[in-house]
Design a protein around this motif. Structure first.
Motif, PDB file in Angstrom:
ATOM      1  N   UNK A 103     111.450 -63.333  11.300  1.00  0.00           N
ATOM      2  CA  UNK A 103     111.590 -64.718  10.852  1.00  0.00           C
ATOM      3  C   UNK A 103     110.691 -65.018   9.654  1.00  0.00           C
ATOM      4  N   UNK A 104     111.133 -65.961   8.859  1.00  0.00           N
ATOM      5  CA  UNK A 104     110.296 -66.443   7.759  1.00  0.00           C
ATOM      6  C   UNK A 104     109.223 -67.411   8.244  1.00  0.00           C
ATOM      7  N   UNK A 105     109.387 -67.886   9.481  1.00  0.00           N
ATOM      8  CA  UNK A 105     108.409 -68.816  10.045  1.00  0.00           C
ATOM      9  C   UNK A 105     107.252 -68.027  10.643  1.00  0.00           C
ATOM     10  N   UNK A 106     106.049 -68.367  10.270  1.00  0.00           N
ATOM     11  CA  UNK A 106     104.871 -67.609  10.700  1.00  0.00           C
ATOM     12  C   UNK A 106     104.705 -67.595  12.216  1.00  0.00           C
ATOM     13  N   UNK A 107     104.899 -68.745  12.865  1.00  0.00           N
ATOM     14  CA  UNK A 107     104.712 -68.817  14.313  1.00  0.00           C
ATOM     15  C   UNK A 107     105.776 -68.013  15.049  1.00  0.00           C
ATOM     16  N   UNK A 108     107.017 -68.181  14.647  1.00  0.00           N
ATOM     17  CA  UNK A 108     108.100 -67.415  15.274  1.00  0.00           C
ATOM     18  C   UNK A 108     107.878 -65.916  15.078  1.00  0.00           C
ATOM     19  N   UNK A 109     107.413 -65.556  13.896  1.00  0.00           N
ATOM     20  CA  UNK A 109     107.160 -64.135  13.602  1.00  0.00           C
ATOM     21  C   UNK A 109     106.056 -63.584  14.509  1.00  0.00           C
ATOM     22  N   UNK A 110     104.998 -64.378  14.723  1.00  0.00           N
ATOM     23  CA  UNK A 110     103.925 -63.932  15.622  1.00  0.00           C
ATOM     24  C   UNK A 110     104.445 -63.758  17.045  1.00  0.00           C
ATOM     25  N   UNK A 111     105.223 -64.742  17.514  1.00  0.00           N
ATOM     26  CA  UNK A 111     105.777 -64.669  18.870  1.00  0.00           C
ATOM     27  C   UNK A 111     106.642 -63.416  19.013  1.00  0.00           C
ATOM     28  N   UNK A 112     107.501 -63.184  18.031  1.00  0.00           N
ATOM     29  CA  UNK A 112     108.385 -62.036  18.095  1.00  0.00           C
ATOM     30  C   UNK A 112     107.650 -60.712  18.057  1.00  0.00           C
ATOM     31  N   UNK A 113     106.716 -60.569  17.118  1.00  0.00           N
ATOM     32  CA  UNK A 113     105.990 -59.304  16.987  1.00  0.00           C
ATOM     33  C   UNK A 113     105.186 -58.989  18.242  1.00  0.00           C
ATOM     34  N   UNK A 114     104.537 -60.011  18.783  1.00  0.00           N
ATOM     35  CA  UNK A 114     103.737 -59.781  19.978  1.00  0.00           C
ATOM     36  C   UNK A 114     104.619 -59.384  21.158  1.00  0.00           C
ATOM     37  N   UNK A 115     105.774 -60.030  21.292  1.00  0.00           N
ATOM     38  CA  UNK A 115     106.694 -59.693  22.383  1.00  0.00           C
ATOM     39  C   UNK A 115     107.277 -58.297  22.193  1.00  0.00           C
ATOM     40  N   UNK A 116     107.628 -57.938  20.962  1.00  0.00           N
ATOM     41  CA  UNK A 116     108.142 -56.590  20.696  1.00  0.00           C
ATOM     42  C   UNK A 116     107.106 -55.551  21.082  1.00  0.00           C
ATOM     43  N   UNK A 117     105.867 -55.816  20.754  1.00  0.00           N
ATOM     44  CA  UNK A 117     104.788 -54.871  21.042  1.00  0.00           C
ATOM     45  C   UNK A 117     104.765 -54.513  22.531  1.00  0.00           C
ATOM     46  N   UNK A 118     104.953 -55.504  23.384  1.00  0.00           N
ATOM     47  CA  UNK A 118     104.936 -55.219  24.819  1.00  0.00           C
ATOM     48  C   UNK A 118     106.276 -54.701  25.315  1.00  0.00           C
ATOM     49  N   UNK A 119     107.360 -55.360  24.927  1.00  0.00           N
ATOM     50  CA  UNK A 119     108.659 -55.011  25.493  1.00  0.00           C
ATOM     51  C   UNK A 119     109.182 -53.661  25.009  1.00  0.00           C
ATOM     52  N   UNK A 120     108.754 -53.228  23.838  1.00  0.00           N
ATOM     53  CA  UNK A 120     109.170 -51.922  23.328  1.00  0.00           C
ATOM     54  C   UNK A 120     108.226 -50.805  23.766  1.00  0.00           C
ATOM     55  N   UNK A 121     107.242 -51.133  24.558  1.00  0.00           N
ATOM     56  CA  UNK A 121     106.265 -50.132  24.988  1.00  0.00           C
ATOM     57  C   UNK A 121     106.887 -49.152  25.979  1.00  0.00           C
ATOM     58  N   UNK A 122     106.352 -47.963  26.004  1.00  0.00           N
ATOM     59  CA  UNK A 122     106.831 -46.964  26.944  1.00  0.00           C
ATOM     60  C   UNK A 122     106.678 -47.404  28.391  1.00  0.00           C
ATOM     61  N   UNK A 123     105.600 -48.085  28.694  1.00  0.00           N
ATOM     62  CA  UNK A 123     105.359 -48.514  30.066  1.00  0.00           C
ATOM     63  C   UNK A 123     106.470 -49.423  30.566  1.00  0.00           C
ATOM     64  N   UNK A 124     106.848 -50.409  29.772  1.00  0.00           N
ATOM     65  CA  UNK A 124     107.897 -51.340  30.187  1.00  0.00           C
ATOM     66  C   UNK A 124     109.250 -50.638  30.240  1.00  0.00           C
TER      67      UNK A 124
END
Length: 241
Positions: A203-224
């Motif tokens: 996203x071009x929106x800073x807050x949405x981008x932070x939310x997305x990146x942080x969620x990707x970091x966890x949800x794309x992890x091997x553990x999950x």
């Protein structure tokens, strides 16, 4: 003083005043907990008190009306979900001024099975802590409503996307929390939540981008992925791409 199921709200509050500590209040402030009405009683102690006094919905409302931080948390612990009506739920939500009380209240409102009405209603509310309740309820529901079909939980993803640009700290963190909890519920939920997270990360929106990146970091992890998908793990896309 010994508290029992017969103890009144006034007696409970007197007990809380006698057992609080300024040191605990200072510790709460370090976690961004609103301490203006805090007495300095820990949540561990409040849960112990809740077991002593048992549930009493009318008394819980008296405790809530006191405005005291510990009394309000104890009100949530001792309210009866079966007796929690919508007008009362809305009143309690409107009184909230701390993320800690909000998140505790969200558990009660989901237990009362008011989520279908209140999640969209509270998400549309412009008040910071009321909106936070909506997404705290989503996170709670994703974890605890195990008998609900995934479609029910996934129906809240559009709300997450709609409010991902709310830059207020206590909202954006709750939106992120809700997205991550949906994504960890099941394989189907994971796929949909990760897709939204990746979209927000671009996203071009800073807050949405932070939310997305942080969620990707966890949800794309091997553990999950291992826990939910039970299949070979592709190399996750970097949340910083």
């Amino acid at each position: 003083m010994t508290l029992t199921s017969a103890s009144s709200a006034e007696e409970i509050i007197d007990y809380l005043r006698a057992t609080g500590s300024e040191e605990n209040v200072a510790g709460m402030a370090r976690f961004a907990i609103e301490t203006g009405t805090a007495l300095g009683v820990s949540n561990v102690a409040l849960r112990r008190i809740a077991r002593q006094v048992d549930k009493d919905h009318a008394r819980a409302d008296e405790l809530w009306r006191s405005g005291i931080r510990e009394a309000r948390i104890l009100a949530v612990f001792t309210a009866d979900p079966k007796n929690m009506a919508l007008p009362e739920a809305r009143r309690w939500a409107g009184d909230c001024n701390s993320w800690e009380v909000v998140d505790t209240l969200a558990d009660l409102l989901v237990a009362a099975r008011l989520e279908q009405v209140l999640i969209p209603e509270f998400a549309a509310d412009e008040r910071e802590f009321v909106r936070r309740i909506a997404f705290a309820m989503v996170a709670t529901a994703a974890v605890h409503l195990k008998s609900e079909p995934d479609s029910t939980i996934l129906s809240w993803l559009p709300l997450i996307e709609a409010h991902a640009s709310d830059e207020r700290n206590f909202v954006r963190k709750a939106v992120n929390w809700a997205l991550r909890q949906i994504g960890k519920r099941s394989a189907d939920c994971h796929e949909a939540a990760l897709a939204l997270a990746e979209k927000l990360a671009e996203s071009n929106d800073r807050t949405a981008r932070w939310i997305g990146k942080d969620a990707v970091r966890e949800l794309a992890s091997g553990k999950v992925r291992r826990r939910l998908l039970d299949r070979p793990i592709p190399r996750p896309t970097s949340p910083d791409r």
